[in-house]
Design an enzyme around this catalytic site. Structure first.
Site, PDB file in Angstrom:
ATOM      1  N   HIS A   1      -9.620   1.124  -1.461  1.00  0.00           N
ATOM      2  CA  HIS A   1      -9.600   1.723  -0.125  1.00  0.00           C
ATOM      3  C   HIS A   1     -11.025   1.623   0.415  1.00  0.00           C
ATOM      4  O   HIS A   1     -11.986   2.008  -0.267  1.00  0.00           O
ATOM      5  CB  HIS A   1      -9.223   3.201  -0.196  1.00  0.00           C
ATOM      6  CG  HIS A   1      -7.763   3.455  -0.401  1.00  0.00           C
ATOM      7  ND1 HIS A   1      -7.058   2.918  -1.439  1.00  0.00           N
ATOM      8  CD2 HIS A   1      -6.872   4.198   0.324  1.00  0.00           C
ATOM      9  CE1 HIS A   1      -5.789   3.330  -1.346  1.00  0.00           C
ATOM     10  NE2 HIS A   1      -5.652   4.102  -0.284  1.00  0.00           N
TER      11      HIS A   1
ATOM     12  N   GLU B   1     -11.414   3.238   5.803  1.00  0.00           N
ATOM     13  CA  GLU B   1     -10.357   4.108   6.333  1.00  0.00           C
ATOM     14  C   GLU B   1     -11.083   5.186   7.152  1.00  0.00           C
ATOM     15  O   GLU B   1     -11.011   5.188   8.367  1.00  0.00           O
ATOM     16  CB  GLU B   1      -9.540   4.727   5.184  1.00  0.00           C
ATOM     17  CG  GLU B   1      -8.446   5.690   5.652  1.00  0.00           C
ATOM     18  CD  GLU B   1      -7.740   6.429   4.485  1.00  0.00           C
ATOM     19  OE1 GLU B   1      -8.279   6.465   3.365  1.00  0.00           O
ATOM     20  OE2 GLU B   1      -6.641   6.986   4.735  1.00  0.00           O
TER      21      GLU B   1
ATOM     22  N   ASP C   1       1.720   3.933   2.922  1.00  0.00           N
ATOM     23  CA  ASP C   1       0.687   4.776   2.308  1.00  0.00           C
ATOM     24  C   ASP C   1       1.301   5.958   1.542  1.00  0.00           C
ATOM     25  O   ASP C   1       1.466   5.877   0.331  1.00  0.00           O
ATOM     26  CB  ASP C   1      -0.308   5.263   3.374  1.00  0.00           C
ATOM     27  CG  ASP C   1      -1.677   5.608   2.815  1.00  0.00           C
ATOM     28  OD1 ASP C   1      -1.914   5.365   1.617  1.00  0.00           O
ATOM     29  OD2 ASP C   1      -2.526   6.122   3.577  1.00  0.00           O
ATOM     30  N   ASP C   2       1.606   7.042   2.258  1.00  0.00           N
ATOM     31  CA  ASP C   2       2.178   8.248   1.642  1.00  0.00           C
ATOM     32  C   ASP C   2       3.345   8.715   2.517  1.00  0.00           C
ATOM     33  O   ASP C   2       3.239   9.715   3.236  1.00  0.00           O
ATOM     34  CB  ASP C   2       1.111   9.345   1.556  1.00  0.00           C
ATOM     35  CG  ASP C   2      -0.094   8.890   0.751  1.00  0.00           C
ATOM     36  OD1 ASP C   2       0.001   8.851  -0.475  1.00  0.00           O
ATOM     37  OD2 ASP C   2      -1.122   8.541   1.369  1.00  0.00           O
TER      38      ASP C   2
ATOM     39  N   HIS D   1       1.289   4.846  -2.358  1.00  0.00           N
ATOM     40  CA  HIS D   1       0.940   5.735  -3.470  1.00  0.00           C
ATOM     41  C   HIS D   1       2.231   6.423  -3.911  1.00  0.00           C
ATOM     42  O   HIS D   1       2.844   7.139  -3.121  1.00  0.00           O
ATOM     43  CB  HIS D   1      -0.063   6.795  -3.026  1.00  0.00           C
ATOM     44  CG  HIS D   1      -1.329   6.226  -2.466  1.00  0.00           C
ATOM     45  ND1 HIS D   1      -2.478   6.096  -3.221  1.00  0.00           N
ATOM     46  CD2 HIS D   1      -1.631   5.730  -1.241  1.00  0.00           C
ATOM     47  CE1 HIS D   1      -3.435   5.561  -2.467  1.00  0.00           C
ATOM     48  NE2 HIS D   1      -2.952   5.325  -1.264  1.00  0.00           N
TER      49      HIS D   1
ATOM     50  N   HIS E   1       0.863  -1.191   0.000  1.00  0.00           N
ATOM     51  CA  HIS E   1       0.000   0.000   0.000  1.00  0.00           C
ATOM     52  C   HIS E   1       0.893   1.232   0.000  1.00  0.00           C
ATOM     53  O   HIS E   1       1.302   1.733   1.042  1.00  0.00           O
ATOM     54  CB  HIS E   1      -0.925  -0.036   1.233  1.00  0.00           C
ATOM     55  CG  HIS E   1      -1.952   1.053   1.254  1.00  0.00           C
ATOM     56  ND1 HIS E   1      -3.149   0.944   1.931  1.00  0.00           N
ATOM     57  CD2 HIS E   1      -1.968   2.294   0.704  1.00  0.00           C
ATOM     58  CE1 HIS E   1      -3.847   2.048   1.791  1.00  0.00           C
ATOM     59  NE2 HIS E   1      -3.143   2.900   1.060  1.00  0.00           N
TER      60      HIS E   1
HETATM   61  N1  ADE Z   1      -4.617   8.758  -1.867  1.00  0.00           N
HETATM   62  C1  ADE Z   1      -3.391   8.793  -1.338  1.00  0.00           C
HETATM   63  N2  ADE Z   1      -3.416   8.372  -0.069  1.00  0.00           N
HETATM   64  C2  ADE Z   1      -4.708   8.049   0.223  1.00  0.00           C
HETATM   65  C3  ADE Z   1      -5.367   7.537   1.358  1.00  0.00           C
HETATM   66  N3  ADE Z   1      -4.736   7.271   2.501  1.00  0.00           N
HETATM   67  N4  ADE Z   1      -6.698   7.350   1.287  1.00  0.00           N
HETATM   68  C4  ADE Z   1      -7.347   7.620   0.159  1.00  0.00           C
HETATM   69  N5  ADE Z   1      -6.771   8.095  -0.942  1.00  0.00           N
HETATM   70  C5  ADE Z   1      -5.451   8.306  -0.920  1.00  0.00           C
HETATM   71 ZN    ZN Z   2      -3.797   4.755   0.517  1.00  0.00          ZN
END
Ligand code: ADE
Ligand code: ZN
Length: 335
Positions: free
Chosen positions: A197, A200, A278-279, A19, A17
């Protein structure tokens, strides 16, 4: 007994996971903005970092899409991806399933081919240089229409062999999986696997929809599934993986603090969870930093950390043969 930090560093791991646009470090963002002569509203790296104070998913997404706006050329996508793959190497992440958001770029006039070629070339280079493996997953932005998603699906056709699955990301609440049922049906007909997703910020009902309507092979995040006992039972029975992202969940206020995170509860109930970043450029850390923060706050045992790493391979889309060999490599750390 090996200490926790050493174990986390040495264990082979897969990241499921991530991005790629969320791995855009401020330093690289400035460099690319400068060479592309694109203005960004921040004057310094410190100013960018100060803006990374989020109170929910949307407050993050607004800044994330803005940052991605400086990416124009194949080399930009290559540099972005290669920088992430180097972080993987440092963390002993040996396999990554990289998410990309074509619409974030095609809507600005950057071609699908530019995006995917840059990303793909970086993964090939990493494979040649240190043997790392990767898959690409194309995500539809759920705040846009299903019709727009169909256009993106069509654009992906010439690059189908380089994309293993399609997914759903962006603003969750108000954009349920059911909105994208038809385009996911079409994607499956084309041979793509599916992920999404769900759970969340959105309710457990969205996880049900992702399973029943989008036929997902994994749920991204899914942490709110714990609110629904029947759903939890189904996830356990079906061995459905949840790609959990602990630092992200804290930064976006899904949980108030790491000690409140439900990852250990899910793991102990036999839900197939693993740890992802994630990011990472926005949330304060790559894979190992997520493992460390979680292990410390929840006091994970070595056996639990090993189980998380095994789950990361088990839930991946790599071949069964490769999967088994990495799982065995993880098991060698059991004392
Ligand atoms: N795009 C990038 N990170 C995300 C996340 N945590 N949830 C939804 N969309 C995303
Ligand atoms: Zn994500």
């Amino acid at each position: 007994m090996m200490n926790r930090l050493e174990l986390i560093q040495k264990l082979p791991k897969a990241e499921l996971h991530l991005h790629i646009e969320g791995s855009f470090e401020p330093e690289l963002m400035f460099e690319i903005a400068k060479r592309n002569k694109v203005n960004i509203r921040f004057k310094s790296i410190d100013e960018i970092k100060e803006a990374y104070n989020f109170h929910n998913l949307q407050s993050f997404l607004d800044i994330y899409y803005e940052g991605a706006g400086v990416l124009l050329h194949e080399k930009d996508f290559y540099d972005l991806t290669y920088a992430y793959l180097l972080k993987c190497k440092e963390d002993n992440v040996v396999h990554a399933e990289i998410f990309f958001d074509p619409q974030t770029h095609t809507d600005r006039g950057v071609s699908f081919e530019t995006v995917i070629s840059g990303i793909k070339k970086a993964t090939i280079k990493a494979h040649e240089e240190w043997g790392m493996t990767a898959h690409l997953i194309m995500y539809f932005l759920r705040h846009l229409s299903e019709e727009e998603a169909f256009k993106t699906l069509k654009m992906s056709e010439p690059f189908k062999k380089d994309i293993i699955a399609v997914g759903l990301d962006s603003s969750e609440v108000g954009h349920p999986p059911s909105k994208f049922k038809k385009v996911f049906d079409e994607a499956m007909k084309m041979g793509y696997l599916t992920v999404a997703h769900a759970g969340e910020e959105g309710p457990p009902e969205y996880v049900w929809e992702a399973l029943d309507l989008l036929k997902v092979k994994r749920v991204d995040h899914g942490v709110r599934s714990i609110e629904d006992e029947k759903l939890l039972k189904r996830l356990i029975d079906e061995e459905m993986p949840l790609t959990v992202c602990p630092l992200s969940n804290i930064k976006l206020c899904v949980f108030e603090k790491m000690e409140d995170h439900n990852l250990k509860k899910l793991l102990q109930q036999n839900v197939k969870v693993m740890i992802n970043s994630d990011d990472p450029a926005y949330f304060g850390g790559y894979a190992n930093q997520n493992y460390i923060a979680t292990a410390e706050a929840l006091d994970l045992s070595n056996a639990e950390i090993i189980q998380l790493a095994k789950n990361s391979f088990d839930a991946s889309f790599m071949t069964d043969e490769l999967k088994q060999s990495w799982i065995k490599a993880c098991e060698a750390f059991n004392e």
